[in-house]
Design an enzyme around this catalytic site. Structure first.
Site, PDB file in Angstrom:
ATOM      1  N   HIS A 235       1.208   6.953   2.486  1.00 40.02           N
ATOM      2  CA  HIS A 235       0.366   7.501   2.870  1.00 40.02           C
ATOM      3  C   HIS A 235       0.391   9.523   3.266  1.00 40.02           C
ATOM      4  CE1 HIS A 235      -1.349   9.367   7.412  1.00 40.02           C
ATOM      5  NE2 HIS A 235      -2.039   8.350   7.172  1.00 40.02           N
ATOM      6  N   SER A 438      -3.044  -9.117   0.955  1.00 41.58           N
ATOM      7  CA  SER A 438      -3.906  -7.637   1.811  1.00 41.58           C
ATOM      8  C   SER A 438      -5.247  -8.096   2.490  1.00 41.58           C
ATOM      9  CB  SER A 438      -3.810  -6.667   1.078  1.00 41.58           C
ATOM     10  OG  SER A 438      -4.806  -5.718   1.151  1.00 41.58           O
TER      11      SER A 438
END
Length: 517
Positions: A235, A438
């Site tokens: 991120h 995921s």
């Protein structure tokens, strides 16, 4: 550029049509505390009898700024593309300039308290805004926010300015706080990640980024000369932390899945064996939802000669940090392993209506950065001073309502629906990738920025993704795929033009271009 004057929303004589009885209601409404909920305000105003805005009103007609240029076929996350054999920076598509659609603040007229025009105007604006929120929520797919929540029971607390300033575990002289709820939430997460009450410290942050900033800061305070290691798909807040704290940072390559490449990690560790290592481990990357192999990261550190007292690991679990504990056979994120901190977002999988998060670290580490503050009668160990005291209430409420079993059911639903979406895309000839742990489905970037904006897709380079959250239904996924199929027929002229190759982004086995079918 045209500045949008919100008064242009309404005809000049619009508000003056309110009857005398409505004016009395408006005066009463004006005397209420501004902390009252919007719903109460609209209900008291009895908007059904106030002339509403025309149904065909379109605020975009007031905007003459063109859309930003559409990005050309972009290359990988390194931000470059090849043009005539030469690499040039890739254009990034930015959103509209909000100044073209802002709602300016104007001074009330002298007689507004009597006429109630201002209150009626604001109520009409808010009603219109709520209608737009409902529409945008229907087409929300690209960002990891759980919009399936109902916190009506907490509306009674919105009249209070609740501030948890200072350390969550030490009361301040400011008495309007929610520390008892905050510590209850922190205890729940400490149990989830296997850390005893007397061994952890943490707090409820204002967002996931703050959790990362705090985690990296603790690592830097423990090892002031440490080198920060993070995969290039981490991120952006991780690299923001490196800039803010003036830390040396090594970006580590990733596998096609988005997972950290531990071979490259080992090579970069060998360059700085004389300095401690501060590592960011992703429990779900932003774009591909890839989970770094925590055990392999620790093994790589040990094999390179780093003992446990020479490295600090922060786990960024913004979304999947709360999902993985409920996935069978998924690797554990646990403080029984040599990690230093874990952070998650509260507004993502949990479903809080405002940005917030949870940061947990070892109690032994927090003394490195905490300071007593007499003014607060508490201790300063957080990034922010004042902290939203309402966020702990929302988290506490949700954790109590759902519990472990409730979250497990929602995780299973998300993973099942994500596999359904991937199957529908591939059946339609659209290359797609879904990592094992995921609910983020990655596919080719749409060629139409309006389509991207409609479905609020997150894009990077030549790929986009859908994050399947608890509020995403099969019907919504079907609507999205059906429209995408229709649009692709236009973009690629029913097969006359070739769809782009995304093998470098999602792997050859997932790409369905003419070269890799």
């Amino acid at each position: 550029m045209v500045i949008w004057n919100p008064s242009s929303w309404l005809p000049q004589n619009h508000i003056r049509r309110v009857s005398t009885s409505h004016q009395t209601q408006l005066r009463r409404l004006h005397q209420k505390q501004m902390a009252g909920s919007i719903g109460m305000m609209l209900r008291d105003l009895n908007l059904e009898t106030v002339e509403s805005l025309p149904e065909d009103f379109d605020p975009t007609t007031l905007i003459n700024d063109p859309l930003p240029p559409i990005a050309n076929d972009a290359s990988h996350i390194n931000g470059v593309k090849s043009i005539n054999g030469k690499e040039k920076p890739r254009e990034i598509v930015l959103g509209r300039n909000v100044h073209t659609t802002c709602l300016e603040v104007t001074e009330p007229d002298a007689d507004d308290e009597v006429t109630g025009e201002r209150e009626a105007y604001m109520a009409s604006v808010l009603a219109r805004y709520r209608k737009s929120l409902l529409e945008r929520t229907k087409h929300h797919l690209g960002y990891p926010y759980n919009l399936d929540f109902d916190y009506g029971a907490l509306s009674q607390l919105q009249h209070f300015s609740i501030n948890n300033l200072g350390d969550p575990f030490i009361e301040s002289n400011y008495g309007v706080h929610s520390r008892q709820f905050e510590v209850g939430v922190l205890d729940w997460f400490a149990r989830l990640w296997e850390l005893e009450k007397n061994e952890y410290w943490g707090y409820i942050t204002n967002c996931g980024t703050e959790g990362n900033l705090h985690g990296i800061l603790v690592g830097r305070e423990v090892f002031p000369d440490g080198i920060l290691y993070a995969s290039c798909e981490s991120h952006y807040s991780i690299f923001k932390a490196a800039r803010m704290y003036r830390m040396d940072c090594e970006k580590v390559n990733t596998l096609v899945s988005g997972e950290i490449d531990c071979e490259d990690f080992k090579a970069k560790l060998c360059l700085h064996k004389d300095k401690p290592a501060i590592i960011n481990v992703n429990i779900g990357t932003t774009v591909k939802g890839a989970v770094d192999d925590l055990d392999l990261v620790i093994k790589t550190l040990e094999e390179t000669g780093f003992t446990h007292d020479r490295f600090y690991i922060h786990c960024d679990g913004a979304l999947f940090g709360l999902m993985m504990p409920f996935v069978k056979l998924a690797p554990k994120v646990s403080f029984k392993k040599p990690i230093g901190s874990v952070s998650v977002s509260g507004h993502k999988f949990v479903g809080c209506p405002m940005p917030c998060g949870v940061q947990i670290t070892r109690l032994e580490h927090i003394n490195a950065l905490s300071r007593n503050v007499e003014y607060l009668a508490s201790r300063d160990a957080t990034i922010m001073g004042s902290r939203n005291g309402h966020a702990p209430l929302f988290l506490w409420y949700t954790l109590n309502r759902k519990g472990y079993r409730g979250f497990q059911k929602e995780v299973q639903k998300c993973l099942r629906n994500a596999h359904y979406l991937k199957g529908r895309l591939t059946s339609a000839g659209i290359g797609a990738m879904l990592n094992e742990l995921s609910s983020t489905v990655v596919f080719e970037r749409p060629q139409d920025e309006e389509f991207t904006r409609k479905w609020q897709l997150a894009c990077q380079g030549s790929i986009a993704h859908v994050v399947v959250m608890p509020n995403i239904t099969i019907d919504k996924l079907d609507d999205f795929v059906n429209e995408l199929i229709e649009k692709r027929a236009i973009w690629y002229e029913n097969g006359k033009l070739q769809s782009p190759c995304v093998a470098s982004d999602i792997g050859k086995s997932n790409c369905l271009c003419v070269l890799h079918k």
